[in-house]
Design an enzyme around this catalytic site. Structure first.
Site, PDB file in Angstrom:
ATOM      1  N   LEU A   1     -53.429  43.338  -8.055  1.00  0.00           N
ATOM      2  CA  LEU A   1     -53.197  42.147 -10.146  1.00  0.00           C
ATOM      3  C   LEU A   1     -53.972  42.505 -10.314  1.00  0.00           C
ATOM      4  CD1 LEU A   1     -51.254  40.787 -10.893  1.00  0.00           C
ATOM      5  CD2 LEU A   1     -53.216  38.978 -10.639  1.00  0.00           C
TER       6      LEU A   1
ATOM      7  N   LYS B   1     -47.398  39.591 -11.378  1.00  0.00           N
ATOM      8  CA  LYS B   1     -48.195  37.963 -11.255  1.00  0.00           C
ATOM      9  C   LYS B   1     -46.810  37.897 -11.362  1.00  0.00           C
ATOM     10  CE  LYS B   1     -52.036  35.180 -12.693  1.00  0.00           C
ATOM     11  NZ  LYS B   1     -53.182  35.673 -11.447  1.00  0.00           N
TER      12      LYS B   1
ATOM     13  N   TYR C   1     -46.192  34.143 -13.946  1.00  0.00           N
ATOM     14  CA  TYR C   1     -47.118  33.517 -14.944  1.00  0.00           C
ATOM     15  C   TYR C   1     -48.487  34.045 -15.177  1.00  0.00           C
ATOM     16  CZ  TYR C   1     -50.160  32.333 -10.346  1.00  0.00           C
ATOM     17  OH  TYR C   1     -50.975  33.225  -9.955  1.00  0.00           O
TER      18      TYR C   1
ATOM     19  N   ARG D   1     -51.187  41.110 -20.042  1.00  0.00           N
ATOM     20  CA  ARG D   1     -50.394  41.121 -18.565  1.00  0.00           C
ATOM     21  C   ARG D   1     -49.483  40.522 -18.407  1.00  0.00           C
ATOM     22  NH1 ARG D   1     -54.675  39.099 -13.629  1.00  0.00           N
ATOM     23  NH2 ARG D   1     -54.276  37.050 -15.556  1.00  0.00           N
TER      24      ARG D   1
ATOM     25  N   ARG E   1     -26.871  29.590  -8.724  1.00  0.00           N
ATOM     26  CA  ARG E   1     -27.643  30.638  -7.398  1.00  0.00           C
ATOM     27  C   ARG E   1     -26.620  31.823  -7.028  1.00  0.00           C
ATOM     28  NH1 ARG E   1     -29.140  31.596  -2.111  1.00  0.00           N
ATOM     29  NH2 ARG E   1     -30.909  31.838  -1.541  1.00  0.00           N
TER      30      ARG E   1
END
Length: 283
Positions: free
Chosen positions: A204, A147, A33, A52, A100
């Protein structure tokens, strides 16, 4: 009717937005995100945030869902549709949807969502008076340079800090401060050096940090990229943290120790002014 959000190619009212049960971002946190500040209707440092985003996706082998120019256009459209003046634009890209399984199909189509949040970013009490940050062991995985949406460690650290009477928290690993739970940590030495950790997999790479570093270089201010201990931070002349949602935020208390005289220092004030001026906002 609430906000208009972007989800999988469409702009829809937030009440109608749906994410699939088998989205890997939901099931595994397999998503990245970005959050871009919006001041006076204009995105701040968005080029750094989109760069980024693309890097984070590349590190995880997730395709960019749209060209960067189209992503920027949808961000601008969200700002217009929601009449956003001050706040943030949030983007999240998941690997996609599949039944899944820890292993994922190689041909998955990434899913992109976006929304705005109204927030006062400038002239706040916290920016005028500074904040207190707690110190806590860093509980996160070892690829913090990506991130990702896996934020449970930060959630728990922030919540614990709040119950202990602090505004935020800086994380510590192997006796060194890594970063804030959602920010980049900085301290200023008595001789005016600005200390912050160098880029690595432990932290980060902050977009606000990078933008501020460019301004400091132009102003001839000294930035030293190295790790520092909690004790060095508590003994510093000044301290602050940077992020898209808090800009340049003075830190006046770290753990049990006041920093300086417990008020934002002159260098921090100068950095706040430099950043706001570059963003086109009166300090």
């Amino acid at each position: 009717m609430g906000r208009i959000v972007y989800i999988h190619g469409d702009f829809v009212p937030e009440e109608e937005a749906r994410i699939g049960l088998f989205d890997r971002g939901f099931l595994f946190g397999d998503a990245v995100y970005e959050v871009t500040a919006v001041i006076a209707g204009r995105m701040i440092d968005n080029d750094l945030h989109l760069a980024r985003l693309e890097r984070s996706l590349g590190e995880l082998g997730i395709a960019l869902p749209l060209p960067r120019s189209e992503i920027e256009a949808l961000q601008a459209e969200l700002i217009v549709r929601n009449r956003l003046t001050d706040g943030t634009v949030y983007l999240q890209v998941s690997r996609g949807e599949a039944d899944r399984d820890f292993l994922y199909p190689q041909d998955m189509a990434p899913k992109l969502i976006g929304f705005t949040q109204t927030k006062t970013l400038t002239g706040t009490k916290a920016q005028r008076e500074g904040i207190a940050v707690d110190l806590a062991d860093d509980p996160r995985w070892h690829r913090r340079d990506i991130k990702t949406a896996m934020l449970l460690g930060q959630v728990m650290a922030k919540q614990t800090a709040r119950t202990r009477g602090f505004d935020d928290v800086w994380l510590v690993e192997a006796g060194l401060v890594t970063e804030g739970a959602s920010s980049t940590a900085h301290v200023i030495t008595a001789d005016g050096r600005i200390l912050t950790r160098a880029a690595s997999k432990a932290t980060l790479p902050g977009c606000t940090q990078r933008a501020l570093a460019r301004l400091c270089e132009a102003e001839g201010l000294r930035i030293e990229e190295r790790a520092f201990t909690p004790e060095e931070a508590q003994d510093a002349a000044e301290a602050f943290q940077t992020s898209a949602s808090s800009l340049v935020m003075p830190v006046v208390k770290i753990g049990a120790r006041m920093i300086g005289d417990g008020r934002p220092g002159p260098m921090t004030r100068r950095l706040q002014s430099l950043y706001l001026e570059a963003a086109g906002v009166p300090a």
